[in-house]
Design a protein around this motif. Structure first.
Motif, PDB file in Angstrom:
ATOM      1  N   SER A 188       0.842  -1.201   0.000  1.00 33.30           N
ATOM      2  CA  SER A 188       0.000   0.000   0.000  1.00 33.30           C
ATOM      3  C   SER A 188       0.873   1.244   0.000  1.00 33.30           C
ATOM      4  O   SER A 188       1.986   1.247   0.537  1.00 33.30           O
ATOM      5  N   VAL A 189       0.344   2.302  -0.611  1.00 33.05           N
ATOM      6  CA  VAL A 189       1.077   3.560  -0.734  1.00 33.05           C
ATOM      7  C   VAL A 189       0.161   4.702  -0.319  1.00 33.05           C
ATOM      8  O   VAL A 189      -1.022   4.718  -0.689  1.00 33.05           O
ATOM      9  N   LEU A 190       0.688   5.652   0.429  1.00 36.86           N
ATOM     10  CA  LEU A 190      -0.065   6.844   0.813  1.00 36.86           C
ATOM     11  C   LEU A 190       0.509   8.037   0.074  1.00 36.86           C
ATOM     12  O   LEU A 190       1.702   8.341   0.180  1.00 36.86           O
ATOM     13  N   GLU A 200      -3.991  11.667  -8.005  1.00 34.91           N
ATOM     14  CA  GLU A 200      -4.605  10.589  -8.781  1.00 34.91           C
ATOM     15  C   GLU A 200      -3.726  10.198  -9.960  1.00 34.91           C
ATOM     16  O   GLU A 200      -3.627   9.008 -10.317  1.00 34.91           O
ATOM     17  N   LEU A 201      -3.074  11.162 -10.574  1.00 32.13           N
ATOM     18  CA  LEU A 201      -2.144  10.878 -11.663  1.00 32.13           C
ATOM     19  C   LEU A 201      -1.021   9.976 -11.170  1.00 32.13           C
ATOM     20  O   LEU A 201      -0.635   9.001 -11.841  1.00 32.13           O
ATOM     21  N   ALA A 202      -0.490  10.270  -9.971  1.00 31.65           N
ATOM     22  CA  ALA A 202       0.569   9.441  -9.395  1.00 31.65           C
ATOM     23  C   ALA A 202       0.054   8.045  -9.077  1.00 31.65           C
ATOM     24  O   ALA A 202       0.763   7.047  -9.262  1.00 31.65           O
ATOM     25  N   ALA A 203      -1.210   7.953  -8.602  1.00 33.25           N
ATOM     26  CA  ALA A 203      -1.799   6.643  -8.303  1.00 33.25           C
ATOM     27  C   ALA A 203      -1.919   5.808  -9.570  1.00 33.25           C
ATOM     28  O   ALA A 203      -1.643   4.594  -9.569  1.00 33.25           O
ATOM     29  N   ARG A 204      -2.330   6.426 -10.666  1.00 35.19           N
ATOM     30  CA  ARG A 204      -2.431   5.688 -11.928  1.00 35.19           C
ATOM     31  C   ARG A 204      -1.043   5.261 -12.418  1.00 35.19           C
ATOM     32  O   ARG A 204      -0.874   4.175 -12.982  1.00 35.19           O
ATOM     33  N   ALA A 205      -0.043   6.115 -12.208  1.00 38.11           N
ATOM     34  CA  ALA A 205       1.321   5.741 -12.583  1.00 38.11           C
ATOM     35  C   ALA A 205       1.780   4.531 -11.774  1.00 38.11           C
ATOM     36  O   ALA A 205       2.416   3.617 -12.304  1.00 38.11           O
ATOM     37  N   LEU A 206       1.449   4.501 -10.480  1.00 35.51           N
ATOM     38  CA  LEU A 206       1.787   3.342  -9.638  1.00 35.51           C
ATOM     39  C   LEU A 206       1.114   2.075 -10.150  1.00 35.51           C
ATOM     40  O   LEU A 206       1.717   1.001 -10.187  1.00 35.51           O
ATOM     41  N   GLY A 258      -7.918  -8.223  -7.979  1.00 41.48           N
ATOM     42  CA  GLY A 258      -6.799  -8.449  -8.888  1.00 41.48           C
ATOM     43  C   GLY A 258      -6.138  -7.158  -9.317  1.00 41.48           C
ATOM     44  O   GLY A 258      -5.033  -7.168  -9.865  1.00 41.48           O
ATOM     45  N   GLY A 259      -6.828  -6.039  -9.102  1.00 43.68           N
ATOM     46  CA  GLY A 259      -6.308  -4.737  -9.524  1.00 43.68           C
ATOM     47  C   GLY A 259      -6.005  -3.811  -8.362  1.00 43.68           C
ATOM     48  O   GLY A 259      -5.572  -4.243  -7.292  1.00 43.68           O
ATOM     49  N   THR A 260      -6.298  -2.518  -8.572  1.00 46.68           N
ATOM     50  CA  THR A 260      -5.936  -1.478  -7.609  1.00 46.68           C
ATOM     51  C   THR A 260      -7.150  -0.625  -7.279  1.00 46.68           C
ATOM     52  O   THR A 260      -7.922  -0.276  -8.174  1.00 46.68           O
ATOM     53  N   VAL A 261      -7.306  -0.293  -6.001  1.00 44.57           N
ATOM     54  CA  VAL A 261      -8.344   0.641  -5.556  1.00 44.57           C
ATOM     55  C   VAL A 261      -7.652   1.898  -5.043  1.00 44.57           C
ATOM     56  O   VAL A 261      -6.790   1.818  -4.155  1.00 44.57           O
ATOM     57  N   PHE A 262      -8.035   3.032  -5.605  1.00 44.35           N
ATOM     58  CA  PHE A 262      -7.484   4.319  -5.171  1.00 44.35           C
ATOM     59  C   PHE A 262      -8.509   5.017  -4.290  1.00 44.35           C
ATOM     60  O   PHE A 262      -9.597   5.381  -4.751  1.00 44.35           O
ATOM     61  N   ARG A 300      -4.820  -4.071  -4.366  1.00 43.57           N
ATOM     62  CA  ARG A 300      -3.783  -3.182  -3.835  1.00 43.57           C
ATOM     63  C   ARG A 300      -4.443  -1.854  -3.550  1.00 43.57           C
ATOM     64  O   ARG A 300      -5.163  -1.322  -4.404  1.00 43.57           O
ATOM     65  N   ILE A 301      -4.198  -1.322  -2.366  1.00 39.70           N
ATOM     66  CA  ILE A 301      -4.827  -0.052  -1.985  1.00 39.70           C
ATOM     67  C   ILE A 301      -3.802   1.070  -2.036  1.00 39.70           C
ATOM     68  O   ILE A 301      -2.737   0.991  -1.422  1.00 39.70           O
ATOM     69  N   ILE A 302      -4.156   2.107  -2.788  1.00 40.17           N
ATOM     70  CA  ILE A 302      -3.389   3.352  -2.804  1.00 40.17           C
ATOM     71  C   ILE A 302      -4.318   4.431  -2.262  1.00 40.17           C
ATOM     72  O   ILE A 302      -5.436   4.577  -2.748  1.00 40.17           O
ATOM     73  N   ALA A 303      -3.877   5.130  -1.243  1.00 43.50           N
ATOM     74  CA  ALA A 303      -4.704   6.157  -0.602  1.00 43.50           C
ATOM     75  C   ALA A 303      -4.064   7.528  -0.792  1.00 43.50           C
ATOM     76  O   ALA A 303      -2.858   7.643  -1.018  1.00 43.50           O
TER      77      ALA A 303
END
Length: 492
Positions: A188-190, A200-206, A258-262, A300-303
């Motif tokens: 996870s990334v904060l 959000e742009l950084a989250a999509r890059a991750l 299977g993917g990512t939740v922002f 995977r959670i990105i907050a």
């Protein structure tokens, strides 16, 4: 072929045909038939979308005829018009002939036109669905290839080098390097930083630089919904869990498995909801509203937050255990005012994408425009810069976007001394005389830019003579900016 829908009216009464034709001919192409033989001939030779047929005719009923039409021309929308409301006629019309609408007399012209327009839309929708169904059956490999190509384009678009633009000395270099290193690992990334800094742009890059890049990426703004709605959106619900829950619905965590939740604005969620988020992070399981069973999810959670969560933890407003689960890695996105060297690159990137979206082309910005942009503090960060550029693009009429198109708040910004521009005293410091002079210099510069450096117009607006204006320009060093602008025009 006419772009208007064609309506075939079948009625043995000539007066009825003439009345209907007169009412409908402004909206539709009309074909008329006094009997079924004429109607069949028209159907065989004309492209007909809708049939409006009388029920009571000498040799055959409307239902019987439309039943035959259904077998030969099933795509045509079939409607009955009748002065009789026999329930058996209506039932047989629906069951045997697949009637779209049973219109009873007397009818209102506007209502009939609206019914026929809706029928024409239904015809077009059915035709598109049929075409899509054929394509799906005949070319699954092509569709899969298109999906793969789209995923690859997204991955290319959100690479660290392309979307988060920066100069060699930019503070974004460290941010992008951190994103590049963290992306492959399932942690996870904060993301922290002010609103509009590109979290959000950084989250999509991750996401698109991770091993999950071919799986879903979903976004939820936690600050936009109360707890109950947020829980139903993220965890889903069972039928009957609350009023309006008429069927089971999977939540975002399940749909993104299977993917990512922002989770944007995660610092806004209540203490009670923080407990439920913690369980997802710890156990990887959710429980839909109204259900007694838990379900496993792999996300995977990105907050992201614009709050200081460490301070929120110290003051008891945010759970410490949830904070450390979210912040395995923390990435701070800098404010735009802290990366002014990047502004020309960012502005040109935004301009390029805006030109594609709006369908309008220009050659770029003047140097003066970029200098004003770099002088401004941009409290709304990249989002504010984007709005400013789109406004300029829409309002601009020349090949280059000049500084006169900038908003007054941007024009009034005080340039820094190392920008090669005029050095002014900050309005909050210095003596009264220094503050007045600083304000006067700002007003002069803004007025000149707004009038495209036409001294006569600027002097008239300010109530000065041309000699008085030139004296003030020399006093504040503004003639240097004018000379730079003249040199730029000569080069252009």
């Amino acid at each position: 072929m006419s772009s208007r829908p064609t309506v075939l009216i079948v009625d043995d009464e000539v007066r009825s045909l003439e009345t209907l034709e007169r009412i409908l001919e402004d909206e539709f192409d009309i074909q008329t038939a006094e009997n079924v033989e004429q109607a069949r001939a028209i159907l065989q030779s004309q492209w007909v979308q809708i049939i409006l047929c009388d029920q009571r005719m000498p040799d055959i009923t409307g239902v019987e005829f439309l039943k035959q039409v259904r077998e030969q021309w099933p795509e045509v929308i079939r409607m009955i018009i009748s002065g009789y409301t026999d329930s058996e006629d209506i039932i047989s019309a629906v069951n045997e002939a697949g009637i779209y609408q049973f219109v009873t007399k007397p009818w209102h012209p506007d209502s009939l036109i609206l019914l026929l327009k809706n029928a024409a839309e239904l015809f077009e929708l059915q035709r598109k669905n049929e075409i899509l169904s054929i394509e799906l059956k005949m070319s699954p490999s092509r569709l899969q290839t298109m999906a793969d190509e789209k995923s690859q384009r997204l991955r290319d678009d959100y690479s660290c080098d392309d979307q988060i633009v920066r100069t060699p000395q930019s503070c974004m270099n460290q941010v992008c390097e951190k994103i590049r290193r963290v992306s492959p690992y399932d942690i996870s990334v904060l993301l922290t930083g002010e609103s509009g800094t590109g979290k959000e742009l950084a989250a999509r890059a991750l996401h698109y630089n991770s091993n999950r890049w071919q799986q879903p990426f979903v976004v939820e703004n936690c600050g936009a919904l109360p707890d109950e709605l947020l829980e139903s959106e993220l965890f889903g619900y069972k039928r009957g869990a609350f009023t309006g829950a008429v069927e089971d619905r999977a939540g975002l965590f399940e749909r993104a498995s299977g993917g990512t939740v922002f989770l944007d604005e995660v610092g806004e969620v209540s203490a009670a909801f923080q407990v439920k988020l913690l369980r997802v992070l710890q156990e990887g399981e959710i429980r839909p509203l109204g259900s007694s069973q838990t379900r496993q999810v792999d996300v995977r959670i990105i907050a992201a937050t614009n709050r200081d969560l460490e301070k929120e933890v110290r003051e008891g407003r945010f759970r410490e255990d949830l904070y450390y689960r979210l912040a395995t890695v923390t990435i701070q996105l800098p404010a735009l005012r802290d990366r002014k060297m990047d502004i020309p690159l960012i502005a040109n990137s935004i301009l390029e994408s805006s030109m594609k979206q709006l369908g309008k082309r220009v050659e770029g910005f003047t140097n003066e425009t970029l200098a004003c942009m770099q002088a401004y503090q941009w409290p709304g960060n990249v989002r504010e810069l984007q709005n400013e550029i789109r406004h300029m693009l829409v309002m601009g009429e020349g090949k280059l976007l000049g500084a006169d198109l900038l908003s007054p708040r941007v024009l009034r910004a005080t340039p820094e001394a190392d920008d090669g521009d005029i050095e002014l005293v900050d309005g909050l410091n210095g003596t009264l005389k220094e503050r007045v002079e600083s304000l006067e210099a700002r007003i002069l510069k803004e007025c000149l830019i707004r009038n495209r450096w036409n001294k006569s117009q600027a002097a008239k607006e300010l109530g000065l003579s041309r000699v008085g204006l030139r004296s003030k320009l020399e006093r504040y060093g503004l003639e240097k900016i004018e000379q730079l602008r003249d040199d730029e025009d000569m080069v252009g």
